[in-house]
Scaffold this motif. Structure first.
Motif, mmCIF file in Angstrom:
data_model
loop_
_atom_site.group_PDB
_atom_site.id
_atom_site.type_symbol
_atom_site.label_atom_id
_atom_site.label_comp_id
_atom_site.label_asym_id
_atom_site.label_seq_id
_atom_site.Cartn_x
_atom_site.Cartn_y
_atom_site.Cartn_z
ATOM 1 N N GLY A 272 19.103 27.356 70.796
ATOM 2 C CA GLY A 272 18.413 25.920 71.000
ATOM 3 C C GLY A 272 19.338 24.682 70.543
ATOM 4 O O GLY A 272 18.554 23.513 70.380
ATOM 5 N N ALA A 273 20.291 24.607 69.162
ATOM 6 C CA ALA A 273 20.478 23.536 69.020
ATOM 7 C C ALA A 273 22.086 23.033 69.930
ATOM 8 O O ALA A 273 22.599 23.399 70.615
ATOM 9 C CB ALA A 273 21.244 24.640 67.975
ATOM 10 N N THR A 274 21.777 21.694 69.408
ATOM 11 C CA THR A 274 22.618 20.771 70.141
ATOM 12 C C THR A 274 24.049 20.222 69.172
ATOM 13 O O THR A 274 23.726 19.714 68.578
ATOM 14 C CB THR A 274 22.181 19.393 70.928
ATOM 15 N N LEU A 275 25.154 21.052 69.793
ATOM 16 C CA LEU A 275 26.220 20.699 68.391
ATOM 17 C C LEU A 275 27.274 19.654 69.730
ATOM 18 O O LEU A 275 29.078 20.316 69.732
ATOM 19 C CB LEU A 275 27.356 22.079 68.641
ATOM 20 N N LEU A 276 26.502 18.645 70.149
ATOM 21 C CA LEU A 276 27.531 17.324 70.815
ATOM 22 C C LEU A 276 28.872 17.140 69.487
ATOM 23 O O LEU A 276 28.200 16.707 69.158
ATOM 24 C CB LEU A 276 26.451 17.023 71.021
ATOM 25 N N TYR A 277 29.648 17.607 70.399
ATOM 26 C CA TYR A 277 31.046 17.306 69.540
ATOM 27 C C TYR A 277 30.881 17.136 67.928
ATOM 28 O O TYR A 277 31.524 16.435 67.546
ATOM 29 C CB TYR A 277 30.459 15.622 69.422
ATOM 30 N N SER A 278 29.949 18.225 67.223
ATOM 31 C CA SER A 278 30.219 18.317 66.397
ATOM 32 C C SER A 278 31.918 19.233 65.796
ATOM 33 O O SER A 278 32.681 19.629 66.402
ATOM 34 C CB SER A 278 29.097 19.410 65.430
ATOM 35 N N ASP A 279 31.669 19.482 64.776
ATOM 36 C CA ASP A 279 32.963 19.584 64.044
ATOM 37 C C ASP A 279 32.801 21.380 63.188
ATOM 38 O O ASP A 279 32.239 21.022 62.576
ATOM 39 C CB ASP A 279 33.856 18.951 63.172
ATOM 40 N N LEU A 280 33.640 22.268 63.646
ATOM 41 C CA LEU A 280 33.182 23.412 63.489
ATOM 42 C C LEU A 280 34.387 23.724 62.952
ATOM 43 O O LEU A 280 34.944 25.357 62.915
ATOM 44 C CB LEU A 280 33.080 24.338 64.916
ATOM 45 N N LYS A 281 35.668 23.414 62.560
ATOM 46 C CA LYS A 281 37.003 23.869 62.302
ATOM 47 C C LYS A 281 36.897 24.323 60.958
ATOM 48 O O LYS A 281 35.684 24.032 59.745
ATOM 49 C CB LYS A 281 37.587 22.288 61.344
ATOM 50 N N ASP A 282 37.041 25.645 60.786
ATOM 51 C CA ASP A 282 37.529 25.921 59.800
ATOM 52 C C ASP A 282 35.737 27.043 59.982
ATOM 53 O O ASP A 282 35.736 27.677 58.401
ATOM 54 C CB ASP A 282 37.953 25.867 58.732
ATOM 55 N N ALA A 283 34.847 26.409 60.448
ATOM 56 C CA ALA A 283 33.426 27.400 59.568
ATOM 57 C C ALA A 283 33.483 28.915 59.623
ATOM 58 O O ALA A 283 33.863 29.809 60.697
ATOM 59 C CB ALA A 283 32.549 26.701 60.754
ATOM 60 N N ASP A 284 32.687 29.258 59.182
ATOM 61 C CA ASP A 284 32.452 30.915 58.896
ATOM 62 C C ASP A 284 31.079 31.150 59.508
ATOM 63 O O ASP A 284 29.846 30.813 59.138
ATOM 64 C CB ASP A 284 32.045 31.208 57.194
ATOM 65 N N LEU A 285 31.712 32.160 60.592
ATOM 66 C CA LEU A 285 30.502 31.887 62.486
ATOM 67 C C LEU A 285 30.203 33.362 62.391
ATOM 68 O O LEU A 285 29.028 33.991 63.113
ATOM 69 C CB LEU A 285 30.820 31.035 63.585
ATOM 70 N N ARG A 286 30.050 34.002 61.722
ATOM 71 C CA ARG A 286 30.087 35.846 60.861
ATOM 72 C C ARG A 286 28.656 36.073 61.338
ATOM 73 O O ARG A 286 27.520 35.367 60.157
ATOM 74 C CB ARG A 286 30.325 36.583 59.938
ATOM 75 N N GLY A 287 27.797 36.637 62.555
ATOM 76 C CA GLY A 287 26.491 36.735 62.366
ATOM 77 C C GLY A 287 25.793 35.761 63.304
ATOM 78 O O GLY A 287 24.405 36.036 63.666
ATOM 79 N N ALA A 288 26.189 34.812 63.097
ATOM 80 C CA ALA A 288 25.382 33.165 63.238
ATOM 81 C C ALA A 288 24.878 33.937 64.349
ATOM 82 O O ALA A 288 26.139 33.913 65.939
ATOM 83 C CB ALA A 288 26.763 31.713 63.142
ATOM 84 N N ARG A 289 24.033 32.602 65.108
ATOM 85 C CA ARG A 289 22.825 33.186 66.670
ATOM 86 C C ARG A 289 23.273 31.882 67.017
ATOM 87 O O ARG A 289 22.696 30.592 66.344
ATOM 88 C CB ARG A 289 21.879 33.294 66.420
ATOM 89 N N PHE A 290 23.731 31.554 68.241
ATOM 90 C CA PHE A 290 24.163 30.541 69.040
ATOM 91 C C PHE A 290 23.078 30.782 70.759
ATOM 92 O O PHE A 290 23.782 29.912 71.463
ATOM 93 C CB PHE A 290 25.094 30.138 69.551
ATOM 94 N N ALA A 291 22.343 31.828 70.386
ATOM 95 C CA ALA A 291 21.335 31.436 71.747
ATOM 96 C C ALA A 291 21.007 30.568 72.205
ATOM 97 O O ALA A 291 20.545 30.064 71.687
ATOM 98 C CB ALA A 291 20.477 32.785 71.788
#
Length: 141
Positions: free
Chosen positions: A86-105
């Protein structure tokens, strides 16, 4: 961890700080500098992190459910097993972020910058996860 639930910490400088396990739920961290900070297991649910600098932050297992991360930087952040439901990532920069196992439901990621299919494949979401056309995310189990 520190108990800072609901705290008003706009423009605060926490660069390199150890805030592991801290309760920052509902805190206002608008434009805060959290570059390289250690937030492993921290509760940032419903926190206002708009325009916050979280580059290289350790957010492993952090709770960011319902957090507002508009226009912030998560470049090279470690988001392994973090909950961004439920997070809002409006125009957030995810460059090279480690997303392993992250939950974006249910997260709003349609306008997030520098999201790559290869990294999204290591995370999970659901039918309510807003992604730009052409990108997909595996379902959370």
């Amino acid at each position: 961890g520190a108990g800072l639930s609901g705290a008003r910490l706009m423009l605060a400088d926490f660069a390199g700080a150890d805030l592991g396990q801290a309760d920052l739920s509902g805190a206002n961290l608008n434009s805060a500098n959290l570059t390289g900070s250690r937030l492993k297991g921290a509760d940032l649910s419903r926190a206002d992190l708009s325009r916050a600098e979280l580059a290289r932050a350790d957010l492993r297992e952090a709770r960011l459910a319902g957090a507002y991360l508009a226009h912030g930087s998560l470049a090279r952040a470690d988001l392994r097993k973090a909950d961004l439901g439920g997070a809002t990532l409006l125009y957030s920069d995810l460059k090279d972020a480690d997303l392993r196992g992250a939950r974006f439901a249910g997260a709003g990621m349609a306008t997030a910058r520098n999201r790559a299919q290869a990294r999204l494949d290591l995370a999970c979401g659901d039918a309510q996860t807003a992604l730009p056309k052409g990108l997909t995310i595996p379902p959370c189990r």
